[in-house]
Design an enzyme around this catalytic site. Structure first.
Site, PDB file in Angstrom:
ATOM      1  CG  ASN A 117     -46.529  -3.931  12.173  1.00 23.07           C
ATOM      2  OD1 ASN A 117     -46.568  -5.137  12.407  1.00 23.07           O
ATOM      3  ND2 ASN A 117     -47.034  -3.405  11.079  1.00 23.07           N
TER       4      ASN A 117
ATOM      5  CD  GLU B  61     -51.891 -11.949   5.639  1.00 29.98           C
ATOM      6  OE1 GLU B  61     -51.874 -10.838   5.083  1.00 29.98           O
ATOM      7  OE2 GLU B  61     -52.843 -12.739   5.533  1.00 29.98           O
TER       8      GLU B  61
ATOM      9  CB  CYS C 170     -48.913  -4.344   6.357  1.00 26.83           C
ATOM     10  SG  CYS C 170     -50.316  -4.974   7.264  1.00 26.83           S
TER      11      CYS C 170
ATOM     12  CD  GLU D 258     -52.383 -14.204   9.250  1.00 28.43           C
ATOM     13  OE1 GLU D 258     -52.243 -12.992   9.496  1.00 28.43           O
ATOM     14  OE2 GLU D 258     -51.622 -15.074   9.711  1.00 28.43           O
TER      15      GLU D 258
HETATM   16  P1  NAD Z   1     -39.392  -8.273   9.038  1.00 31.47           P
HETATM   17  O1  NAD Z   1     -39.646  -9.036   7.798  1.00 31.47           O
HETATM   18  O2  NAD Z   1     -38.050  -7.675   9.209  1.00 31.47           O
HETATM   19  O3  NAD Z   1     -39.616  -9.195  10.318  1.00 31.47           O
HETATM   20  C1  NAD Z   1     -40.802  -9.916  10.533  1.00 31.47           C
HETATM   21  C2  NAD Z   1     -40.478 -11.144  11.367  1.00 31.47           C
HETATM   22  O4  NAD Z   1     -39.570 -11.968  10.646  1.00 31.47           O
HETATM   23  C3  NAD Z   1     -39.809 -10.857  12.705  1.00 31.47           C
HETATM   24  O5  NAD Z   1     -40.259 -11.810  13.635  1.00 31.47           O
HETATM   25  C4  NAD Z   1     -38.334 -11.073  12.397  1.00 31.47           C
HETATM   26  O6  NAD Z   1     -37.601 -11.455  13.536  1.00 31.47           O
HETATM   27  C5  NAD Z   1     -38.399 -12.217  11.408  1.00 31.47           C
HETATM   28  N1  NAD Z   1     -37.273 -12.261  10.472  1.00 31.47           N
HETATM   29  C6  NAD Z   1     -36.500 -11.218  10.051  1.00 31.47           C
HETATM   30  N2  NAD Z   1     -35.576 -11.675   9.178  1.00 31.47           N
HETATM   31  C7  NAD Z   1     -35.766 -13.008   9.050  1.00 31.47           C
HETATM   32  C8  NAD Z   1     -35.130 -14.040   8.281  1.00 31.47           C
HETATM   33  N3  NAD Z   1     -34.130 -13.769   7.455  1.00 31.47           N
HETATM   34  N4  NAD Z   1     -35.596 -15.299   8.396  1.00 31.47           N
HETATM   35  C9  NAD Z   1     -36.629 -15.576   9.203  1.00 31.47           C
HETATM   36  N5  NAD Z   1     -37.269 -14.658   9.952  1.00 31.47           N
HETATM   37  C10 NAD Z   1     -36.853 -13.382   9.869  1.00 31.47           C
HETATM   38  O7  NAD Z   1     -40.545  -7.191   9.114  1.00 31.47           O
HETATM   39  P2  NAD Z   1     -40.818  -6.136  10.281  1.00 31.47           P
HETATM   40  O8  NAD Z   1     -39.892  -5.000  10.074  1.00 31.47           O
HETATM   41  O9  NAD Z   1     -40.867  -6.765  11.618  1.00 31.47           O
HETATM   42  O10 NAD Z   1     -42.330  -5.724   9.950  1.00 31.47           O
HETATM   43  C11 NAD Z   1     -42.625  -4.797   9.004  1.00 31.47           C
HETATM   44  C12 NAD Z   1     -43.104  -5.452   7.719  1.00 31.47           C
HETATM   45  O11 NAD Z   1     -44.177  -6.335   7.996  1.00 31.47           O
HETATM   46  C13 NAD Z   1     -43.656  -4.438   6.747  1.00 31.47           C
HETATM   47  O12 NAD Z   1     -43.218  -4.725   5.448  1.00 31.47           O
HETATM   48  C14 NAD Z   1     -45.156  -4.635   6.854  1.00 31.47           C
HETATM   49  O13 NAD Z   1     -45.877  -4.241   5.735  1.00 31.47           O
HETATM   50  C15 NAD Z   1     -45.253  -6.090   7.102  1.00 31.47           C
HETATM   51  N6  NAD Z   1     -46.543  -6.429   7.711  1.00 31.47           N
HETATM   52  C16 NAD Z   1     -47.459  -7.086   6.964  1.00 31.47           C
HETATM   53  C17 NAD Z   1     -48.699  -7.388   7.508  1.00 31.47           C
HETATM   54  C18 NAD Z   1     -49.724  -8.115   6.696  1.00 31.47           C
HETATM   55  O14 NAD Z   1     -50.660  -8.619   7.292  1.00 31.47           O
HETATM   56  N7  NAD Z   1     -49.619  -8.202   5.386  1.00 31.47           N
HETATM   57  C19 NAD Z   1     -49.005  -7.020   8.813  1.00 31.47           C
HETATM   58  C20 NAD Z   1     -48.048  -6.339   9.556  1.00 31.47           C
HETATM   59  C21 NAD Z   1     -46.807  -6.059   8.985  1.00 31.47           C
END
Ligand code: NAD
Length: 486
Positions: free
Chosen positions: A159, A258, A292, A467
């Site tokens: 995102n 995060e 997020c 962060e």
């Molecule tokens: P996601 O958890 O599906 O993926 C995030 C990352 O993890 C990607 O690089 C993905 O390839 C990897 N990933 C996915 N499954 C994995 C696994 N089983 N093992 C290891 N790595 C894995 O999330 P998303 O859909 O890409 O992003 C959206 C989420 O991220 C939302 O929940 C959002 O709130 C959160 N987010 C949080 C912050 C923050 O700073 N707190 C910032 C941006 C997004």
């Protein structure tokens, strides 16, 4: 409406391992799609476990040299990266829009924000110091020295493909750590461009390695199980974050998480309503709601709830929807078809349970991308799923409250605790709410809180660690204490 923006040819993305760009060992490829047109833009190498371990070999081999590089030199590489990123901002903004869909003006904002982490940590790199003190017994001196934790795995979501990576790379490299960056499979283009920029800025081979993969679980598990890895920093969903913390326990890795949010945006009766509507629109609609820290629940004092709802619906309803590269677009597509289906389900369920739709019926949407008509819902029942899950899209449910206590209880009725927003003209009330709200971050009379110099992060199930700011650097340092006899 059709979407017909012209897109240049984009070179295939390879893996960066030890300073060399190369294909995945098994030859696998991932298609990279523009969510605004569903056109395949290019392909990326699909790393397998053996490629990931080769990246860790490179990060381990470079670790001692980078840790021993003078802090000023490390900082200068970061500073040159900042300068280059600002110079090439337009190129990066375009790549961001192409790979994740958001309006170009907002992508420019991500470039500016993402670049700041290099400037901030270039300045912090030279201020990493321990302390020297006397033991109270008088028989020794105490010396502490911060040391880099060692090779890190940095996992970024789709995102904010640039800023979520730079928020990790900046402090990791400033601290003297080497890294393997794993961007999301949807968004490898910006990470490639960034790694190239860092090479140009003089980053030695192996300090930053980049791997894209369609099998993150398998690849990440292999890295977490390797004793050479010392830390994992993850931005993504709470579900995956929990899985990673469990896996990281094997080698007792340092973790920074995060994770997801469910941000309340609370508007008190004494708030400046123009300001509240403007900032709520921003907090909701930035990144088409896919953030997020997006305002997920609008909690509004009962006497002004109807007016706030009408004005919010009018403001969001006026935002032009289109491909992110089309001039004037303010609402882009969602990342994929599944996101739209999920969001549609949440809205339908809330309406069936009695919510009123103030905005969201028919809108003329572009045909080819993953577009979703923004929605504003009033009188949403307290148990509606939309209030308890992260919508991650342009949908604003409104709930009315009567008292400050009730507002706080509603705001805190979630296992998440990332961002929150409060609108009030009463500073005493603002201070009470800052104390009472269960969130890592609170915006007072503003809908935008991210800042490279501030500690971004959550409590409860929104994560561990911070962060940004000096706190973000501490995540990549471990302290060595020496006791000196005198
Ligand atoms: P996601 O958890 O599906 O993926 C995030 C990352 O993890 C990607 O690089 C993905 O390839 C990897 N990933 C996915 N499954 C994995 C696994 N089983 N093992 C290891 N790595 C894995 O999330 P998303 O859909 O890409 O992003 C959206 C989420 O991220 C939302 O929940 C959002 O709130 C959160 N987010 C949080 C912050 C923050 O700073 N707190 C910032 C941006 C997004």
């Amino acid at each position: 409406m059709t979407t017909d923006v012209q897109v240049e040819t984009i070179e295939p993305v390879e893996l960066l391992i030890g300073g060399e760009w190369r294909a995945a060992a098994g030859g696998g490829r991932i298609e990279v799609e523009d969510p605004g047109s569903r056109r395949v833009l290019t392909t990326a190498a699909d790393a397998a476990v053996e490629d990931a371990l080769a990246a860790l070999d490179a990060a381990s081999a470079a670790a001692a040299g980078w840790a021993a590089t003078p802090a000023r030199e490390r900082g200068e590489v970061l500073r040159r990266t900042f300068d280059l990123l600002v110079d090439r901002g337009e190129e990066f903004a375009r790549l961001l829009t192409l790979e994740m869909g958001r309006p170009l003006a907002e992508s420019r904002g991500e470039v500016a924000y993402g670049a700041e982490f290099f400037r901030w940590y270039a300045e912090e790199a030279v201020r990493i110091n321990g302390r020297y003190g006397a033991a109270p017994a008088g028989n020794a001196r105490i010396l502490t020295s911060p040391r880099p934790v060692g090779p890190c795995l940095l996992i970024a979501p789709w995102n904010f493909p640039l800023a979520m990576a730079t928020r990790k790379i900046g402090p990791a490299l400033a601290a003297g750590c080497t890294a393997v960056l794993k961007p999301a499979r949807e968004t490898p283009l910006t990470s490639r461009a960034l790694a190239e920029l860092m090479e140009e800025a003089g980053l030695p081979a192996g300090v930053l390695n980049v791997i894209t993969t369609s099998r993150p679980r398998e690849v990440v598990a292999a890295l977490l199980a390797d004793p050479r890895l010392r830390k994992v920093s993850f931005t993504g969903s709470t579900e995956v974050g929990k899985e990673l913390v469990r896996a990281a326990a094997g080698n007792l890795l340092r973790t920074s998480m995060e994770l997801g949010g469910n941000a309340p945006l609370v508007v008190f009766e004494d708030a400046d309503l123009d300001l509240a509507v403007r900032e709520a629109t921003l907090a909701k609609m930035r990144n088409t709601g896919q953030s997020c820290v997006a305002a997920n629940r609008m909690l509004v004092a009962a006497p002004i709830a109807a007016e706030f709802g009408a004005r919010l619906a009018a403001a969001i309803g006026e935002m032009p929807i289109g491909h992110g590269l089309e001039p004037g677009t303010e609402v882009g597509p969602l990342i994929d078809a599944a996101a739209g289906e999920r969001l549609g389900g949440l809205v339908a369920e809330a309406c069936e349970a009695g919510a009123t739709m103030l905005l969201g019926a028919e809108r003329d949407l572009p045909e080819r991308g993953h577009f979703f008509a923004p929605a504003v819902l009033a009188d949403v029942p307290a148990d509606a799923r939309i209030l308890h899950e992260e919508a991650f899209g342009p949908v604003a449910p409104i709930v009315a409250f009567d008292t400050e206590e009730e507002a706080l209880a509603l705001a805190n009725a979630t296992p998440f605790g990332l961002a929150s927003y409060v609108f009030t003209a009463d500073m005493s009330r603002a201070l009470r709410v800052i104390d009472g709200i269960e969130a890592g971050m609170v915006g007072i009379n503003r809908g935008m809180i991210s800042d490279a110099s501030a500690p971004f992060g959550g409590i409860k199930q929104s994560g561990l660690g911070r962060e940004g700011g000096p706190e973000g650097l501490a995540e990549y340092l471990s302290l060595r204490y020496a006791s000196l006899a005198i």
